[in-house]
Scaffold this active site. Structure first.
Site, PDB file in Angstrom:
ATOM      1  N   ASP A 141       0.814  -1.225   0.000  1.00  0.00           N
ATOM      2  CA  ASP A 141       0.000   0.000   0.000  1.00  0.00           C
ATOM      3  C   ASP A 141       0.849   1.278   0.000  1.00  0.00           C
ATOM      4  OD1 ASP A 141      -2.038  -1.844   0.276  1.00  0.00           O
ATOM      5  OD2 ASP A 141      -2.273  -1.509   2.432  1.00  0.00           O
ATOM      6  N   MET A 183      -5.794  -2.814  -4.916  1.00  0.00           N
ATOM      7  CA  MET A 183      -5.726  -2.762  -3.448  1.00  0.00           C
ATOM      8  C   MET A 183      -5.182  -1.393  -3.026  1.00  0.00           C
ATOM      9  SD  MET A 183      -4.507  -6.442  -2.066  1.00  0.00           S
ATOM     10  CE  MET A 183      -5.668  -7.781  -1.885  1.00  0.00           C
TER      11      MET A 183
HETATM   12  O1  F6P Z   1      -2.429  -3.980   3.403  1.00  0.00           O
HETATM   13  C1  F6P Z   1      -2.212  -4.832   2.320  1.00  0.00           C
HETATM   14  C2  F6P Z   1      -3.504  -5.297   1.718  1.00  0.00           C
HETATM   15  O2  F6P Z   1      -3.214  -6.096   0.587  1.00  0.00           O
HETATM   16  C3  F6P Z   1      -4.482  -4.181   1.348  1.00  0.00           C
HETATM   17  O3  F6P Z   1      -4.130  -3.514   0.164  1.00  0.00           O
HETATM   18  C4  F6P Z   1      -5.784  -4.945   1.296  1.00  0.00           C
HETATM   19  O4  F6P Z   1      -6.873  -4.105   1.578  1.00  0.00           O
HETATM   20  C5  F6P Z   1      -5.615  -5.951   2.404  1.00  0.00           C
HETATM   21  O5  F6P Z   1      -4.229  -6.106   2.629  1.00  0.00           O
HETATM   22  C6  F6P Z   1      -6.222  -7.307   2.071  1.00  0.00           C
HETATM   23  O6  F6P Z   1      -6.081  -8.144   3.174  1.00  0.00           O
HETATM   24  P1  F6P Z   1      -6.393  -9.712   3.151  1.00  0.00           P
HETATM   25  O7  F6P Z   1      -5.154 -10.407   2.629  1.00  0.00           O
HETATM   26  O8  F6P Z   1      -6.662 -10.070   4.539  1.00  0.00           O
HETATM   27  O9  F6P Z   1      -7.545  -9.933   2.225  1.00  0.00           O
END
Ligand code: F6P
Length: 366
Positions: A141, A183
């Protein structure tokens, strides 16, 4: 203080470059005669006392591998532990003293915690309990304010940019509106930079609230100029003017209890019904976090890992390795977690995007 034994863990959502950090830390430590143990699955390994002994063999040939050889978790929070058999989402347990006990029992002189915002918050809590921790900033991010760039971001950018390139050709062939969902959580870095790099027409980011009417106007304006297709890059966290984000689900006990997602499908329906132009959504999801790191991320991760070990040797606990320009420096973890790094709506990058003819789906900029 002489350092004899250190621990390392990788926590939070994985990203390309984690293995390169583990490799750099371990290779440097082993050269100094320091033993290294790697906790499994982030802070979960510290709670459960699950770890591996890292040797030169363990870290050989991993610089180009995505994911993390140690495993990771973004739900294992020792301060609000929800995992069986010790806790449940309804009844989280504070197991920080167990983690502290395991740290001491293993004879560790320091812990290197590699992670994003959530991980660094936990690291900060442990530091306040007296655990000597050095942080390394990870996240696709790129939303940590104390460093110019986190590792993992460049790899995610290159994946998204390639996806935009591929979507472009199919959008052109079918005269469609294609919405690519990226994301990035509450920051628009992935969407903005990939849209710039991929030549997107409209980019929606959390920092600049969008308006459905403006998006429709832009698409119809393009059509009237003979451009029969449009590419929209939408950050998962983009907000409309009412401040609403699109939430796919909530996750009890996670450091980040909201999972964003669904904006591309929502916009696709809205655009198709209002413009009568066929629209399709493409949610890139976890492809952005997977696979081999770019050369830049391998380089950056190696610098971060090397700096982190230097900081351990210098006793710089409570600090995080950080990138300023092309040089490594260090910042207090407490400062690093104080606020998120967001796109400046009045900054040079937004202006460059506007100058290149891109729209932010907003009347407030442009
Ligand atoms: O913080 C990294 C990230 O990939 C974000 O961009 C996204 O919102 C989140 O993690 C997704 O998390 P998970 O792997 O729990 O779906």
């Amino acid at each position: 203080m002489s350092i004899k034994r250190i621990g390392i863990l990788t926590a939070g959502g994985d990203c390309p470059g984690l293995n390169a950090v583990v490799r750099a830390v371990s290779k440097n430590a082993l050269q100094h005669g320091i033993e290294v143990i790697g906790f499994k699955n982030g802070f979960d390994g510290l709670v459960r006392n699950e770890f591996i002994h890292i040797t030169a063999q363990t870290v050989s040939g991993i610089i180009n591998r995505g994911g993390t050889i140690l495993g990771s978790s973004n739900i294992a929070n020792p301060f609000k532990y929800t995992l069986a058999p010790f806790g449940t989402p309804e009844n989280p347990q504070d197991l920080s003293s167990v983690a502290m006990h395991n740290f001491k029992e293993n004879g560790l002189d320091a812990l290197i915690a590699t992670g994003g915002d959530g991980t660094l918050h936990m690291a900060h809590q442990f530091i306040e309990m007296g655990m000597p921790i050095v942080g390394v900033p990870k996240t696709i991010d790129n939303d940590l304010c104390a460093t110019d760039q986190t590792f993992g971001f460049d790899s995610a950018l290159s994946i998204v940019t390639e996806a935009i390139d591929r979507i472009h050709t199919t959008a052109q062939s079918h005269h469609r509106v294609m919405i690519i969902e990226t994301m990035g959580r509450y920051a628009g870095w992935i969407a903005l930079r990939s849209a710039i790099a991929g030549g997107g027409d409209i980019v929606l980011i959390p920092e600049i609230p969008y308006n459905d009417d403006v998006i429709v106007e832009q698409i119809l304006a393009r059509k009237s100029k003979g451009r029969t297709f449009s590419i929209i890059v939408a950050a998962e966290g983009a907000k409309n003017e009412a401040g609403e984000q699109t939430v796919s689900r909530t996750v009890a006990g996670s450091t980040d209890s909201i999972r964003l997602g669904g904006i591309a499908n929502k916009l696709s329906d809205m655009i198709e019904s209002r413009t009568h132009i066929e629209s399709r959504a493409c949610v890139l999801g976890h492809t952005q976090r997977g696979g081999t790191p770019t050369a830049f991320d391998r380089w950056l991760s190696t610098l971060y890992g090397t700096k982190a070990l230097d900081m351990v040797l210098e006793g710089k606990f409570g600090y995080m390795a950080a990138l300023r320009g092309f040089a490594m420096t260090e910042v207090k973890i407490a400062d690093a977690i104080s606020k998120l790094k967001l796109v400046d709506p009045n900054g040079a990058e937004v202006r460059a995007a506007l100058e290149a003819g891109m729209s932010f789906g907003s009347r407030q900029v442009g």
